[in-house]
Design a protein around this motif. Structure first.
Motif, PDB file in Angstrom:
ATOM      1  N   LEU A   1      -0.792  94.377 -50.109  1.00  0.00           N
ATOM      2  CA  LEU A   1      -1.452  94.893 -48.802  1.00  0.00           C
ATOM      3  C   LEU A   1      -0.855  94.624 -47.379  1.00  0.00           C
ATOM      4  O   LEU A   1      -0.830  95.409 -46.534  1.00  0.00           O
ATOM      5  CB  LEU A   1      -2.974  94.127 -48.653  1.00  0.00           C
ATOM      6  N   ALA A   2      -0.362  93.441 -47.335  1.00  0.00           N
ATOM      7  CA  ALA A   2       0.469  92.984 -46.079  1.00  0.00           C
ATOM      8  C   ALA A   2       1.638  93.986 -45.977  1.00  0.00           C
ATOM      9  O   ALA A   2       1.899  94.426 -44.708  1.00  0.00           O
ATOM     10  CB  ALA A   2       0.668  91.696 -46.142  1.00  0.00           C
ATOM     11  N   PHE A   3       2.508  94.296 -46.950  1.00  0.00           N
ATOM     12  CA  PHE A   3       3.469  95.224 -46.864  1.00  0.00           C
ATOM     13  C   PHE A   3       3.031  96.401 -46.704  1.00  0.00           C
ATOM     14  O   PHE A   3       3.559  97.186 -45.663  1.00  0.00           O
ATOM     15  CB  PHE A   3       4.173  95.284 -48.240  1.00  0.00           C
ATOM     16  N   GLN A   4       1.957  97.127 -46.987  1.00  0.00           N
ATOM     17  CA  GLN A   4       1.375  98.497 -46.514  1.00  0.00           C
ATOM     18  C   GLN A   4       0.739  98.265 -45.237  1.00  0.00           C
ATOM     19  O   GLN A   4       0.826  99.218 -44.361  1.00  0.00           O
ATOM     20  CB  GLN A   4       0.201  98.860 -47.431  1.00  0.00           C
ATOM     21  N   ALA A   5       0.292  97.115 -44.612  1.00  0.00           N
ATOM     22  CA  ALA A   5      -0.472  97.007 -43.482  1.00  0.00           C
ATOM     23  C   ALA A   5       0.500  96.825 -42.192  1.00  0.00           C
ATOM     24  O   ALA A   5       0.510  97.212 -41.114  1.00  0.00           O
ATOM     25  CB  ALA A   5      -1.368  95.761 -43.154  1.00  0.00           C
ATOM     26  N   PHE A   6       1.937  96.160 -42.556  1.00  0.00           N
ATOM     27  CA  PHE A   6       2.444  95.759 -41.507  1.00  0.00           C
ATOM     28  C   PHE A   6       3.989  96.080 -41.351  1.00  0.00           C
ATOM     29  O   PHE A   6       4.646  96.161 -40.185  1.00  0.00           O
ATOM     30  CB  PHE A   6       2.872  93.922 -41.386  1.00  0.00           C
ATOM     31  N   PHE A   7       4.491  96.782 -42.497  1.00  0.00           N
ATOM     32  CA  PHE A   7       5.777  97.302 -42.586  1.00  0.00           C
ATOM     33  C   PHE A   7       5.864  98.844 -42.579  1.00  0.00           C
ATOM     34  O   PHE A   7       6.480  99.356 -43.493  1.00  0.00           O
ATOM     35  CB  PHE A   7       6.295  96.514 -43.662  1.00  0.00           C
ATOM     36  N   ASN A   8       5.600  99.466 -41.321  1.00  0.00           N
ATOM     37  CA  ASN A   8       5.408 100.937 -41.355  1.00  0.00           C
ATOM     38  C   ASN A   8       6.320 101.490 -40.329  1.00  0.00           C
ATOM     39  O   ASN A   8       6.238 102.371 -39.743  1.00  0.00           O
ATOM     40  CB  ASN A   8       3.993 101.421 -40.907  1.00  0.00           C
ATOM     41  N   GLY A   9       7.515 100.793 -39.961  1.00  0.00           N
ATOM     42  CA  GLY A   9       8.635 101.084 -39.304  1.00  0.00           C
ATOM     43  C   GLY A   9       9.630 101.823 -39.824  1.00  0.00           C
ATOM     44  O   GLY A   9       9.758 101.912 -41.320  1.00  0.00           O
ATOM     45  N   ASP A  10      10.711 102.382 -39.473  1.00  0.00           N
ATOM     46  CA  ASP A  10      12.108 102.910 -39.979  1.00  0.00           C
ATOM     47  C   ASP A  10      12.981 101.887 -40.305  1.00  0.00           C
ATOM     48  O   ASP A  10      13.992 102.173 -41.015  1.00  0.00           O
ATOM     49  CB  ASP A  10      12.494 103.810 -38.921  1.00  0.00           C
ATOM     50  N   LYS A  11      12.865 100.703 -39.602  1.00  0.00           N
ATOM     51  CA  LYS A  11      13.857  99.693 -39.750  1.00  0.00           C
ATOM     52  C   LYS A  11      13.799  98.806 -40.982  1.00  0.00           C
ATOM     53  O   LYS A  11      12.736  98.625 -41.432  1.00  0.00           O
ATOM     54  CB  LYS A  11      14.038  98.866 -38.596  1.00  0.00           C
ATOM     55  N   PRO A  12      14.811  98.552 -41.590  1.00  0.00           N
ATOM     56  CA  PRO A  12      14.628  97.740 -42.842  1.00  0.00           C
ATOM     57  C   PRO A  12      13.999  96.570 -42.806  1.00  0.00           C
ATOM     58  O   PRO A  12      14.364  95.878 -41.859  1.00  0.00           O
ATOM     59  CB  PRO A  12      15.945  97.551 -43.828  1.00  0.00           C
ATOM     60  N   ILE A  13      12.987  96.141 -43.533  1.00  0.00           N
ATOM     61  CA  ILE A  13      12.624  94.737 -43.532  1.00  0.00           C
ATOM     62  C   ILE A  13      13.638  93.822 -44.289  1.00  0.00           C
ATOM     63  O   ILE A  13      14.520  94.283 -44.885  1.00  0.00           O
ATOM     64  CB  ILE A  13      11.386  94.280 -44.320  1.00  0.00           C
ATOM     65  N   ALA A  14      13.550  92.505 -44.040  1.00  0.00           N
ATOM     66  CA  ALA A  14      14.741  91.392 -44.277  1.00  0.00           C
ATOM     67  C   ALA A  14      14.268  90.210 -45.122  1.00  0.00           C
ATOM     68  O   ALA A  14      13.060  89.779 -44.760  1.00  0.00           O
ATOM     69  CB  ALA A  14      15.305  90.737 -43.164  1.00  0.00           C
ATOM     70  N   TYR A  15      14.863  90.175 -46.117  1.00  0.00           N
ATOM     71  CA  TYR A  15      14.528  88.760 -47.060  1.00  0.00           C
ATOM     72  C   TYR A  15      15.998  88.500 -47.892  1.00  0.00           C
ATOM     73  O   TYR A  15      16.799  89.086 -47.969  1.00  0.00           O
ATOM     74  CB  TYR A  15      13.394  89.111 -48.059  1.00  0.00           C
ATOM     75  N   PRO A  16      15.909  87.296 -48.416  1.00  0.00           N
ATOM     76  CA  PRO A  16      17.130  86.926 -49.026  1.00  0.00           C
ATOM     77  C   PRO A  16      17.580  87.647 -50.537  1.00  0.00           C
ATOM     78  O   PRO A  16      16.505  88.332 -50.857  1.00  0.00           O
ATOM     79  CB  PRO A  16      16.606  85.599 -49.442  1.00  0.00           C
ATOM     80  N   ASP A  17      18.779  87.554 -50.815  1.00  0.00           N
ATOM     81  CA  ASP A  17      19.225  88.275 -52.071  1.00  0.00           C
ATOM     82  C   ASP A  17      18.632  87.584 -53.140  1.00  0.00           C
ATOM     83  O   ASP A  17      18.226  88.299 -53.880  1.00  0.00           O
ATOM     84  CB  ASP A  17      20.601  88.467 -52.046  1.00  0.00           C
ATOM     85  N   ILE A  18      18.310  86.468 -53.178  1.00  0.00           N
ATOM     86  CA  ILE A  18      17.574  85.753 -54.179  1.00  0.00           C
ATOM     87  C   ILE A  18      16.222  85.272 -53.937  1.00  0.00           C
ATOM     88  O   ILE A  18      16.165  84.416 -52.909  1.00  0.00           O
ATOM     89  CB  ILE A  18      18.616  84.495 -54.646  1.00  0.00           C
TER      90      ILE A  18
END
Lengths: 353, 353
Positions: free
Chosen positions: A90-107
């Motif tokens: 739900l948080a991904f749907q609620a907060f990540f509505n932009g065009d820029k990539p979200i960031a997280y680690p490879d592992i």
């Protein structure tokens, strides 16, 4: 044109193996080896089952209050879901509505890319360093959001609040999610920043499945500014209003209120983890410093895949990931002392063969 | 550029009012007035609460089997979710990925447009006729999918299997969802078509919240072809693998196995509904023929909004929708005979003032 054309084409996430065998030593799902708080079990016994004919309260406020009191925030800073996977989705749907990539680690937690694909969120992964640490400088790059587990999984490595504050200071323009599924086993919660006006963009997620021994109930939560929580509530109420069932509310409250039992079981798990780590190091393993209820380890002289398979034949179930960079590592849940002794004995048998 | 720019802008769905007052006659949420099956309550008592430390089985096969046996389908034809809202939300994401609008009635379950907005699904509504019936010919128009509740809500009107078959025959190229939240109170389940090779595009959804008296537990299900169920499972496993908790699995199985109690309580509710309908008609109300556990009624001489408000002051809670075409109707859940007698007495008091 057929109805089949409109079906979602998606590669399903494959949940970890859940053996139906009895008498196994189950150290593969990061479950808590100790039962839920006796007070939570009593709350279940005392529950009026006839009342299940009624819907649960959609806002589940009494459970929010128990969590808010524990973290020293307000009820309006707490969000509840059907496990922390539900909260994170739900948080991904609620907060990540932009065009820029979200960031997280490879592992990291393997569900992040799955949600990005499901919701069409662009993402960019940043490699952990050679010691499997997150480099905070990577997260200075412009992004559409940041998601970091602390401790990270499956590496088990936790970071301190200075690290988290650095991430927050680098990302004033993005929502930052700190996924604290394992935090109770070794890091300070970032919830302490939620009160601050400076970090209205911080969401901290947690679960009852690990430190609270309630994986079978499915309760997750988030702590954040009222600004973030109200958007999460709006998305949740556009999806499914009644996600947290009445039994979970009753047991969840009792669990959060029983601080002594919580501290005692967490401390036992930490003590077992340290003993397990020390013994594996004696056997020549490299074991990362764990802040979680599992350890992540490798050995230069042995195939961890073979060890994983050998242990399975001995009815000791651990986790092995056939993934780049970590394909000679094992992840082992910290069980009871008895379970860990069996794991250590069989591991020693394997390397002494 | 601020983190606020990437927040989802969405009008939250507002769940129905849940009064915290005690001693009310609660006929506003279509809850079952009778407790869950004694066998389900026994299953809760017998449940080993210590096992809640473990994750539930991700596939929840034993509960699927109980449902499959009841409907005469295979385990692979059954899908489970956290309430039927969860099942429907996943089905919308799984099956409605085309450019054409999906079709449903203008007066129906209010969550359908909410999901369409959340997931960006185009939709077109077709007006019910002057008797609040669905005109099957409307659903011959090309569409991206069809969703029909049977019985419809809040109209309470059910349709027979010939009607459903007509809808299916008109829509060979779309997924057709028949939402059977209330079906046990008066219509034959469309699940009988699931076995057929001709209707691989049919999904039937159901819930434990109404006829099974388990609204507090949050269990919903769907029955469909293996082709549809496998896509639903893939989407669900890309969202949240463990949606149905261990207590729900245990109680749900017992509930489906106790067919005698199920039949007895459903029959009682139907008998009360018919008595309530007859009495309201004597009082001059127009009451639609209900196949559900609620009735939908109006009166030419009185404001239903005022009746709704009057009853609330008398601690009788019913439902009123301030919506086009139905703004002089009330929806009243069929309670126990005692509850319905209080509702009838207060309603009579209102119109005799």
């Amino acid at each position: 044109m057929s109805w089949k054309d409109n079906l979602r084409k998606i590669e399903p996430y494959v949940p970890g193996e859940q053996s139906k065998e009895k008498d196994i030593v189950k150290l593969n799902a990061n479950e808590n080896p100790y039962p839920p708080s006796p007070k939570a079990i009593q709350a279940l016994k005392d529950f009026n089952a006839e009342s299940l004919r009624l819907y649960p309260p959609a806002d589940a406020t009494p459970l929010k209050k128990a969590i808010a009191d524990y973290y020293g925030v307000g009820v309006n800073n707490v969000f509840l879901g059907n496990g922390s996977d539900d909260v994170l989705a739900l948080a991904f749907q609620a907060f990540f509505n932009g065009d820029k990539p979200i960031a997280y680690p490879d592992i990291t937690y393997s569900f992040y890319p799955v949600w990005c694909r499901l919701f069409g969120i662009p993402y960019k992964t940043y490699p952990l360093d050679e010691n499997f640490r997150i480099n905070p400088e990577d997260y200075r790059e412009e992004n559409g959001g940041v998601v970091l587990p602390n401790p990270n999984a499956p590496t088990s490595i936790g970071e301190d609040t200075e690290f988290i504050q650095k991430i927050l200071d680098y990302n004033r323009d993005s929502v930052v999610i700190i996924d604290e599924a394992y935090a109770d086993f070794g890091v300070q919660s970032a919830a302490l920043f939620v009160d601050s006006d400076s970090y209205q963009n911080l969401l901290v997620t947690g679960t009852f499945s690990k430190s609270r021994s309630l994986a079978g109930l499915r309760i997750g939560f988030a702590i954040g500014s009222k600004a973030l929580i109200s958007v999460l509530e709006a998305v949740k109420n556009s999806y499914n209003s009644y996600t947290v069932d009445s039994l979970s509310i009753a047991m969840g409250i009792a669990s959060f209120e029983d601080r002594d039992y919580f501290t005692a079981t967490v401390d036992k798990i930490i003590a077992t983890r340290e003993r397990m780590t020390a013994r594996l190091r004696e056997l020549g393993f490299t074991v990362l410093d764990s802040s979680a209820n599992f350890i992540f380890a490798t050995h230069n002289d042995y195939s961890m895949k073979e060890l994983f398979e050998y242990l399975k034949t001995e009815k000791v179930f651990i986790r092995y990931f056939n993934l780049p960079r970590i394909d000679n590592y094992i992840r082992v849940t910290v069980g009871t002392d008895e379970e860990v002794d069996i794991f250590l004995k069989e591991t020693e048998a394997y390397i002494r063969r």
